[in-house]
Design a protein around this motif. Structure first.
Motif, short mmCIF file in Angstrom:
data_model
loop_
_atom_site.label_atom_id
_atom_site.label_comp_id
_atom_site.label_asym_id
_atom_site.label_seq_id
_atom_site.Cartn_x
_atom_site.Cartn_y
_atom_site.Cartn_z
N SER A 50 -5.62 0.44 3.04
CA SER A 50 -5.74 -0.94 2.59
C SER A 50 -7.19 -1.25 2.23
O SER A 50 -8.10 -0.59 2.75
N GLU A 52 -8.96 -3.64 3.24
CA GLU A 52 -9.63 -4.05 4.48
C GLU A 52 -10.23 -2.85 5.20
O GLU A 52 -11.36 -2.87 5.67
N ARG A 53 -9.45 -1.81 5.27
CA ARG A 53 -9.90 -0.60 5.94
C ARG A 53 -11.07 0.02 5.17
O ARG A 53 -12.00 0.55 5.75
N VAL A 55 -13.35 -1.46 3.58
CA VAL A 55 -14.57 -2.21 3.85
C VAL A 55 -15.25 -1.65 5.12
O VAL A 55 -16.47 -1.50 5.19
N ASN A 56 -14.42 -1.34 6.12
CA ASN A 56 -14.96 -0.83 7.37
C ASN A 56 -15.34 0.65 7.31
O ASN A 56 -15.97 1.16 8.22
#
Lengths: 259, 305
Positions: A50, A52-53, A55-56
């Motif tokens: 995803s 979101e992942r 970004v991390n």
């Protein structure tokens, strides 16, 4: 007696015992090999991740994560170099040959640190390139933001952690005692001890925890759960202070003790 | 230099235990000096202090006029054999001698030379951990001789050697002393040392008991006497006394005459018509003399702790 003769002699001691040679080689092989393996596995899992992942995801973290394990081999190297003197009684032959204890101690530390530094300067970039190649499209270049600092930091981290281990071994004078303290300390560190909330105020200053910040190994610094009270270069400085303290302690005890 | 090693009022305490207690002696060149004492007398501690490995609690040591730590390239001045096995078990004999040589800028050729001298050239590349006690001892001697030093300190060098090895080291020590070198060799065996050394320093419980030549020690201590067993001890005692001989009674009731041979005793017996069951010449061995000298120290140790 010359310092040069002492350093050459100490280097001969290191290279003529198989275990010290192998632990040094193992450090390098584990760094590059394990790093490559982990990055290839990550690449697979990142393929359908995803946003979101993503970004991390920190490619620098992945570049140096293998060092948290390979450093254990390097610590064993440092401990063996020093405690090998005591387990076998070689220390008496050493001090008969070089009775000025400061000269003996300095010569030994230098003879061990130079090859570790050389090994690091080769291994750290090799690990970086191997991991970024393993990551493929998710990899970054050597000039990306934070990478030069992380590479230089890693090249300093390994010799410093080795010096810390040698100083500790000089104080403890036994392979089992030294490894019994150092390995749990460093292994637990890699398992997130540095971020355990109630004790973080203290544990963030442990030698490996402080030194790893520059390699992005202690978590994203914009998250208060991981954020440290000091910057990356200060962290390297804290590790250097630990190493200096251990080395001075080892020297003072060597000077005072009977051999 | 006449006084190569000078030990002056040297002491070493470990907590309440006194290992070396106000010890003074000097070691001179050109002869083998035996450093004798029962196990635990403080010989090894004294040698370690001479070599700067242990810090004295009091007193001082000079070797070649200064402290060992002040020696430049000490392996060229002093060779030492301490306890066997001061070698990393995974390192080869050659590598062990090589690092020693490099630390004191001793040419590599000396490594080969001492390996040949000690008969280790065949096993030079083997791990020292696989060596027998005798081979380890030879490696220690090779290390001591590496810098061709004028002073040698050997702590129990014959330990673990077979008879051939013992003879070899005995000849080696005498040859080294014959070249004018200073040789201090510790042992807990009197007989062995008397065969090798010309001078003796005997210690017990960390204190000096004797500092003498071997010849004097033997004359003073190897008592020979005539032993007499008789059913008439009172008459015999009077007869011997009348003849001017002093008599002692042994624990088993036999009589002992110190200052006369068996002939004189026999004549006294015949002149007085006495009955004897035994007239024999006895000599106390050096080992017994040594044990008598150090007995008090040993007894104290056994009772005192």
């Amino acid at each position: 007696m010359t310092g040069g003769g002492v350093v050459v002699s100490e280097w001969t001691k290191i290279r003529t015992v198989p275990s010290t040679v192998w632990t040094l080689v193992l450090t390098s092989v584990l760094s590059v090999g394990l790093g490559y393996l982990l990055s290839v596995l990550s690449r697979g899992s990142l393929a359908g991740a995803s946003p979101e992942r993503m970004v991390n995801f920190d490619p620098i973290f992945l570049a140096f994560y293998s060092l948290t394990l390979s450093q254990l081999a390097l610590v064993v190297f440092g401990v063996l170099v020093v405690s090998g003197e005591y387990g076998s009684g070689t220390i008496r032959a050493s001090l008969l040959a070089v009775p000025r204890r400061g000269l003996f101690y300095g010569g030994k530390m230098l003879a061990a640190t130079v090859p570790v530094l050389v090994m690091s300067v080769i291994t750290v970039p090799a690990t970086f390139f191997a991991t970024q190649a393993g990551l493929g499209p998710y990899g970054i270049s050597l000039t990306a933001d934070g990478v030069p600092a992380a590479v230089v930091g890693a090249c300093l981290y390994l010799p410093l952690i080795c010096l810390f281990a040698m100083g500790m071994a000089a104080m403890l004078r036994s392979t089992t005692r030294s490894l019994g303290i150092l390995l749990p300390l460093l292994f637990l560190g890699s398992q997130g001890l540095g971020n355990a909330p109630p004790v973080k105020a203290f544990t963030q200053y442990l030698p490996d925890q402080a030194g790893m910040l520059i390699m992005h190994l202690v978590g994203p610094q914009d998250d208060p759960r991981w954020a440290r009270d000091y910057g990356p270069w200060t962290g390297v400085g804290i590790l250097a202070l630990w190493a200096a303290a251990a080395l001075i302690g080892g020297y003072l005890l060597l000077r005072r003790r009977d051999a | 230099m006449n006084r190569v090693i000078e030990v002056e009022n040297l002491s070493k305490r470990y907590g309440d235990t006194v290992a070396v207690d106000g010890l003074s002696f000097t070691v001179r060149p050109g002869r083998v000096t035996g450093f004798l004492g029962p196990n635990g007398a403080g010989k090894s501690t004294t040698m370690r202090m001479i070599l700067g490995l242990d810090h004295p609690s009091g007193g001082q040591v000079r070797i070649e006029g200064g402290s060992y730590r002040q020696l430049r390239e000490p392996l060229r001045r002093v060779g030492a054999l301490l306890e066997a096995g001061a070698v990393h078990p995974r390192r080869s004999a050659y590598a062990h001698l090589l690092w020693l040589a490099q630390s004191n800028r001793i040419p590599k050729a000396r490594v080969r030379a001492v390996l040949a001298l000690t008969g280790l050239d065949g096993v030079a590349r083997k791990r020292a951990g696989g060596f027998s006690l005798g081979m380890t001892q030879r490696l220690g001697i090779a290390a001591a001789l590496l810098g061709d030093p004028p002073v040698l300190l050997l702590d129990e060098p014959v330990n673990g050697l077979d008879p051939e090895g013992i003879l070899w080291i005995r000849n080696l020590m005498n040859a080294l002393a014959g070249e004018g070198r200073t040789v201090l060799v510790s042992s807990h065996l009197m007989g062995e040392t008397a065969l090798t050394a010309q001078h003796l320093v005997v210690i017990g419980r960390g204190r000096l008991l004797a500092d003498t030549t071997v010849r004097e020690f033997i004359q003073a201590n190897s008592r020979s006497y005539v032993r007499i067993r008789t059913p008439e001890p009172e008459l015999m005692r009077d007869a011997l006394a009348a003849a001017g001989l002093s008599v002692k009674q042994a624990a088993d009731g036999a009589l002992e005459v110190d200052e006369a041979g068996p002939e004189a005793v026999g004549e006294v017996v015949a002149a007085n018509g006495l009955t004897v069951h035994e007239v024999s010449v006895q000599s106390a061995s050096l080992e017994e003399a040594f044990m008598r000298l150090t007995r008090d120290a040993v007894d104290y140790r056994a009772a005192g702790r």
